[in-house]
Design a protein around this motif. Structure first.
Motif, PDB file in Angstrom:
ATOM      1  N   ARG A 228     -48.047  73.882  31.939  1.00 51.18           N
ATOM      2  CA  ARG A 228     -47.643  74.392  30.626  1.00 51.18           C
ATOM      3  C   ARG A 228     -47.525  75.912  30.648  1.00 51.18           C
ATOM      4  N   ARG A 229     -48.476  76.555  31.312  1.00 47.14           N
ATOM      5  CA  ARG A 229     -48.420  78.019  31.382  1.00 47.14           C
ATOM      6  C   ARG A 229     -47.181  78.483  32.141  1.00 47.14           C
ATOM      7  N   GLN A 232     -43.947  77.831  30.068  1.00 42.48           N
ATOM      8  CA  GLN A 232     -43.828  78.807  28.984  1.00 42.48           C
ATOM      9  C   GLN A 232     -43.492  80.185  29.529  1.00 42.48           C
ATOM     10  N   GLU A 235     -39.779  80.312  30.279  1.00 38.01           N
ATOM     11  CA  GLU A 235     -38.984  80.445  29.057  1.00 38.01           C
ATOM     12  C   GLU A 235     -39.123  81.844  28.472  1.00 38.01           C
ATOM     13  N   ASP A 236     -40.337  82.384  28.465  1.00 31.87           N
ATOM     14  CA  ASP A 236     -40.552  83.724  27.912  1.00 31.87           C
ATOM     15  C   ASP A 236     -39.827  84.790  28.733  1.00 31.87           C
TER      16      ASP A 236
END
Length: 295
Positions: A228-229, A232, A235-236
């Motif tokens: 998940r990290r 994300q 995407e960031d």
């Protein structure tokens, strides 16, 4: 709230849907079929790669990233024996404009403003390391405002996409792994990606096992906390890189672009050609808000 990466994400959710008619609208499929291309994927590969000219399938697969070379090679170079890149470019532009017009987009002051500002952003965005964007930016610019708008959003999506590929590569995520990661994050249904990106169950598990070996997926194929990290972070970082596409616009111009482009995007959504679930994994819940919120 100023120019944060979230602004680039909201911008993407607007321009990508306008660009996306080229994959889903009946006018676009008919135009490519009319050239003689055999099936959806030959038309897709030909039209999207046409700005590059006639290059080897390996080059196209490298830039598109998450398709296999075998998938690309089923279409290219055979497509160019049917209709050349110039014909594919004309068909994709003309048919996208026809689809947007059917969706209710008209040549009025708002559309012209959106087209002018999107083009200003698209033609001044950073070029470094973005080959597919560069190829599209080198194309002749159309005269029709709706065509200008579609071409501008196409440049913007490929500019963002090139950066996304570079970020995936930097994180050690291959194109094939990226599809599995995307599905595990709930962005796009697994079945859709397996069908559209050529996976059988064995292949999907192979790439899932590679991600498990890195601790990114658990035994059931769900994202771990590390997964998940990482997802994300990808995407960031993509949003942060894409934010530079707005550097050529003042805050007032960004606000005007949002106010004029958002209603156009809503028209595209209302026309129903672009399905709610796509490989892009776009959200639509923000389209009621036409402001960039830079004040």
């Amino acid at each position: 709230m100023g120019r944060t990466p979230s602004l680039a994400r909201r911008f993407f959710e607007r321009f990508e849907l306008v660009h996306g008619v080229t994959y889903f609208a009946p006018e676009c499929r008919s135009a490519l079929d009319g050239l003689g291309y055999r099936g959806f994927w030959m038309g897709y590969m030909a039209a999207r790669s046409a700005p590059l000219g006639q290059v080897p399938a390996d080059v196209v697969a490298a830039m598109f990233y998450n398709f296999t070379t075998a998938r690309v090679a089923k279409a290219l170079p055979a497509a160019w024996q049917i209709a050349d890149p110039a014909a594919a470019l004309a068909a994709r532009l003309d048919s996208a404009v026809a689809a947007l017009r059917r969706s209710g987009v008209i040549d009025d002051e708002a559309t012209r403003t959106a087209a002018d500002l999107a083009a200003k952003a698209a033609r001044t965005a950073p070029l470094d390391g973005r080959p597919l964007y560069a190829a599209n930016r080198a194309l002749d610019w159309p005269d029709d405002p709706i065509a200008q708008l579609w071409q501008a959003v196409t440049l913007l999506r490929e500019q963002r996409g090139d950066a996304h590929v570079a970020i995936l590569l930097g994180e050690g995520i291959t194109g094939r792994q990226s599809n599995v990661l995307h599905a595990a994050a709930g962005r796009t249904p697994r079945e859709m990606l397996m069908r559209s990106r050529d996976y059988d169950d064995e292949q999907w598990e192979h790439y899932s096992d590679e991600l498990r070996a890195r601790g990114l997926l658990d035994g059931s194929g769900e994202l771990t906390e590390a997964g998940r990290r990482l997802k994300q972070a990808i995407e960031d970082r993509t949003d942060a890189a894409a934010l530079s596409a707005l550097d050529g616009l003042t805050d007032a111009e960004v606000e005007t672009l949002f106010q004029t482009l958002t209603p156009i995007t809503r028209q595209v959504v209302a026309a129903g050609d672009v399905p709610a679930a796509t490989p892009m994994g776009l959200r639509r819940d923000d389209l009621t808000d036409g402001s960039a919120h830079l004040g």
